[in-house]
Design a protein around this motif. Structure first.
Motif, PDB file in Angstrom:
ATOM      1  N   ALA A  83     -10.637  -2.451   0.684  1.00 38.48           N
ATOM      2  CA  ALA A  83     -10.374  -1.777   1.966  1.00 38.48           C
ATOM      3  C   ALA A  83      -9.699  -2.693   2.981  1.00 38.48           C
ATOM      4  N   ILE A  84      -8.725  -2.141   3.630  1.00 35.80           N
ATOM      5  CA  ILE A  84      -8.086  -2.819   4.760  1.00 35.80           C
ATOM      6  C   ILE A  84      -8.322  -1.946   5.993  1.00 35.80           C
ATOM      7  N   HIS A  85      -8.973  -2.518   6.993  1.00 31.80           N
ATOM      8  CA  HIS A  85      -9.302  -1.759   8.204  1.00 31.80           C
ATOM      9  C   HIS A  85      -8.297  -2.094   9.296  1.00 31.80           C
ATOM     10  N   VAL A 132     -16.231   5.669   4.213  1.00 29.33           N
ATOM     11  CA  VAL A 132     -15.488   4.404   4.273  1.00 29.33           C
ATOM     12  C   VAL A 132     -16.180   3.322   3.443  1.00 29.33           C
ATOM     13  N   ASP A 133     -17.525   3.381   3.356  1.00 29.18           N
ATOM     14  CA  ASP A 133     -18.269   2.363   2.606  1.00 29.18           C
ATOM     15  C   ASP A 133     -17.920   2.372   1.126  1.00 29.18           C
ATOM     16  N   ALA A 134     -17.417   3.509   0.635  1.00 31.69           N
ATOM     17  CA  ALA A 134     -17.127   3.629  -0.795  1.00 31.69           C
ATOM     18  C   ALA A 134     -15.706   3.199  -1.141  1.00 31.69           C
ATOM     19  N   ILE A 135     -14.946   2.766  -0.151  1.00 30.74           N
ATOM     20  CA  ILE A 135     -13.544   2.408  -0.405  1.00 30.74           C
ATOM     21  C   ILE A 135     -13.455   0.956  -0.860  1.00 30.74           C
ATOM     22  N   SER A 136     -12.824   0.752  -2.009  1.00 29.07           N
ATOM     23  CA  SER A 136     -12.665  -0.628  -2.480  1.00 29.07           C
ATOM     24  C   SER A 136     -11.322  -1.179  -1.989  1.00 29.07           C
ATOM     25  N   PHE A 177       0.813  -1.224   0.000  1.00 34.95           N
ATOM     26  CA  PHE A 177       0.000   0.000   0.000  1.00 34.95           C
ATOM     27  C   PHE A 177       0.844   1.271   0.000  1.00 34.95           C
ATOM     28  N   ASN A 178       0.437   2.185  -0.908  1.00 35.42           N
ATOM     29  CA  ASN A 178       1.039   3.512  -1.002  1.00 35.42           C
ATOM     30  C   ASN A 178      -0.099   4.507  -1.109  1.00 35.42           C
ATOM     31  N   ALA A 179      -0.101   5.556  -0.301  1.00 37.14           N
ATOM     32  CA  ALA A 179      -1.239   6.492  -0.334  1.00 37.14           C
ATOM     33  C   ALA A 179      -0.974   7.646  -1.296  1.00 37.14           C
ATOM     34  N   ASP A 180      -2.032   8.103  -1.998  1.00 39.00           N
ATOM     35  CA  ASP A 180      -1.967   9.373  -2.725  1.00 39.00           C
ATOM     36  C   ASP A 180      -2.522  10.485  -1.838  1.00 39.00           C
ATOM     37  N   GLY A 196     -12.752   4.640  15.272  1.00 36.75           N
ATOM     38  CA  GLY A 196     -11.345   4.604  15.641  1.00 36.75           C
ATOM     39  C   GLY A 196     -10.576   3.672  14.728  1.00 36.75           C
ATOM     40  N   LYS A 197     -10.624   3.961  13.430  1.00 39.33           N
ATOM     41  CA  LYS A 197      -9.991   3.051  12.478  1.00 39.33           C
ATOM     42  C   LYS A 197      -9.245   3.806  11.395  1.00 39.33           C
ATOM     43  N   LEU A 198      -8.165   3.213  10.933  1.00 43.83           N
ATOM     44  CA  LEU A 198      -7.497   3.667   9.720  1.00 43.83           C
ATOM     45  C   LEU A 198      -7.948   2.727   8.610  1.00 43.83           C
ATOM     46  N   VAL A 199      -8.455   3.283   7.529  1.00 46.96           N
ATOM     47  CA  VAL A 199      -8.913   2.445   6.421  1.00 46.96           C
ATOM     48  C   VAL A 199      -8.086   2.785   5.187  1.00 46.96           C
ATOM     49  N   LEU A 200      -7.454   1.757   4.635  1.00 45.54           N
ATOM     50  CA  LEU A 200      -6.591   1.927   3.455  1.00 45.54           C
ATOM     51  C   LEU A 200      -7.272   1.277   2.266  1.00 45.54           C
ATOM     52  N   GLY A 201      -7.242   1.927   1.118  1.00 46.77           N
ATOM     53  CA  GLY A 201      -7.855   1.317  -0.060  1.00 46.77           C
ATOM     54  C   GLY A 201      -7.870   2.279  -1.218  1.00 46.77           C
ATOM     55  N   ARG A 202      -8.875   2.117  -2.071  1.00 44.78           N
ATOM     56  CA  ARG A 202      -8.950   2.953  -3.271  1.00 44.78           C
ATOM     57  C   ARG A 202     -10.334   3.553  -3.417  1.00 44.78           C
ATOM     58  N   ILE A 203     -10.356   4.781  -3.915  1.00 46.89           N
ATOM     59  CA  ILE A 203     -11.609   5.376  -4.410  1.00 46.89           C
ATOM     60  C   ILE A 203     -11.289   5.778  -5.841  1.00 46.89           C
ATOM     61  N   GLY A 204     -11.925   5.095  -6.798  1.00 50.04           N
ATOM     62  CA  GLY A 204     -11.553   5.301  -8.191  1.00 50.04           C
ATOM     63  C   GLY A 204     -10.094   4.916  -8.368  1.00 50.04           C
ATOM     64  N   ALA A 205      -9.347   5.798  -9.025  1.00 51.68           N
ATOM     65  CA  ALA A 205      -7.937   5.502  -9.286  1.00 51.68           C
ATOM     66  C   ALA A 205      -7.033   5.985  -8.162  1.00 51.68           C
ATOM     67  N   VAL A 206      -7.639   6.572  -7.144  1.00 51.60           N
ATOM     68  CA  VAL A 206      -6.836   7.206  -6.097  1.00 51.60           C
ATOM     69  C   VAL A 206      -6.692   6.282  -4.895  1.00 51.60           C
ATOM     70  N   SER A 207      -5.473   6.209  -4.427  1.00 51.39           N
ATOM     71  CA  SER A 207      -5.180   5.394  -3.267  1.00 51.39           C
ATOM     72  C   SER A 207      -5.366   6.266  -2.024  1.00 51.39           C
TER      73      SER A 207
END
Ligand code: HPA
Length: 268
Positions: free
Chosen positions: A40-42, A34-38, A18-21, A61-72
């Motif tokens: 997703a890793i919580h 958060v529901d729109a994140i594909s 994982f790399n964030a934009d 109280g969560k960090l959620v990592l994933g994608r929305i569209g092409a954006v990380s």
């Protein structure tokens, strides 16, 4: 090991590639993003050294990592507020972690009271500047020249223009103005709101400004949007409460989520 390194190690284990934009901080009642994140890793804050332990209802109280569209995206569902612990630097380590994950942009959201009669509950306001005179600067005690952060352009005009463009495409009104940070947790008095109006404030709230200052030091380009949950004290007959904030946050958050999702979908 520092908290930042330890938190990064946990993240690397759970999301090795994982790399964030973009990093996003969700305010009261905004959890729906958060529901729109594909993909997703919580990760619970409890598993991330240095991350806040939210004590406020409506703040997950969560960090959620994933994608929305092409954006990380790296999304903090829940933040620390100064009024919870009496420290304005509690978001310093989480923001450092987000930066280390690669995020160059930080989008902050919050619930706020409006000082503009026309920006009523359910409306959104892009923050273009802030007033940070009532709580301690989060960089107090830092060493080194980079503590003297230039605050001439605290909120990124390009991201702001992009968010305005997206809101216009969706037909969602997006006000803009200056946000005054008051420490809370009590709401302001009518006299305080009158004073803030003279100072140039358009919205008032209990978060975001310390994060903006910490993030500017880290080199983030920052944007922030307030979800207007009430007219500020003295401007309406409605009594202010956290329940009222959460209830009214639902109205604006649907539109804020639409703006963010479309903004991300068009990014890159
Ligand atoms: N004041 C401070 N914080 C707030 C308000 C307010 O009126 N509404 C939501 N958060």
């Amino acid at each position: 090991m520092s908290n930042v390194k330890a938190a990064l190690a946990v993240i690397k284990q759970m999301a090795p590639a994982f790399n964030a934009d973009v990093a996003l901080v969700l305010g009261s009642g905004m959890g729906g993003v958060v529901d729109a994140i594909s993909e997703a890793i919580h990760i619970n804050y409890a598993d991330l050294p240095g991350f806040p332990r939210p004590t406020v209802e409506g703040h997950g109280g969560k960090l959620v990592l994933g994608r929305i569209g092409a954006v990380s995206v790296a999304v903090m569902q829940g933040r620390a507020h100064y009024y919870e612990h009496g420290r304005s630097d509690l978001m310093a380590e989480p923001l450092e972690v987000l930066r280390e994950l690669g995020a160059g942009q930080l989008i902050l959201t919050n619930a706020a009271g409006s000082l503009l009669a026309e920006a009523t509950p359910g409306n959104l306001m892009l923050i273009t500047d802030h007033i940070s005179l009532f709580g301690p600067n989060p960089l107090i005690g830092y060493h080194g020249a980079d503590r003297f952060v230039d605050m001439n352009v605290p909120y990124d005009p390009e991201i702001g223009a992009g968010l305005h463009h997206t809101a216009a495409e969706l037909g969602v009104p997006l006000f803009e103005g200056t946000y005054a940070w008051c420490t809370g947790p009590s709401f302001e008095t009518p006299a305080e709101i009158r004073a803030l109006r003279v100072m140039g404030a358009d919205a008032v709230g209990m978060s975001t400004v310390p994060e903006n200052i910490l993030a500017r030091r880290l080199g983030f380009r920052v944007a922030a949007i307030s979800n207007i949950t009430n007219l500020a004290a003295g401007m309406s007959k409605t009594a202010l409460s956290h329940e009222q904030t959460l209830e009214m946050a639902k109205e604006g958050s649907a539109n804020l989520i639409r703006i963010l999702l479309r903004y991300f979908a068009q990014a890159r």
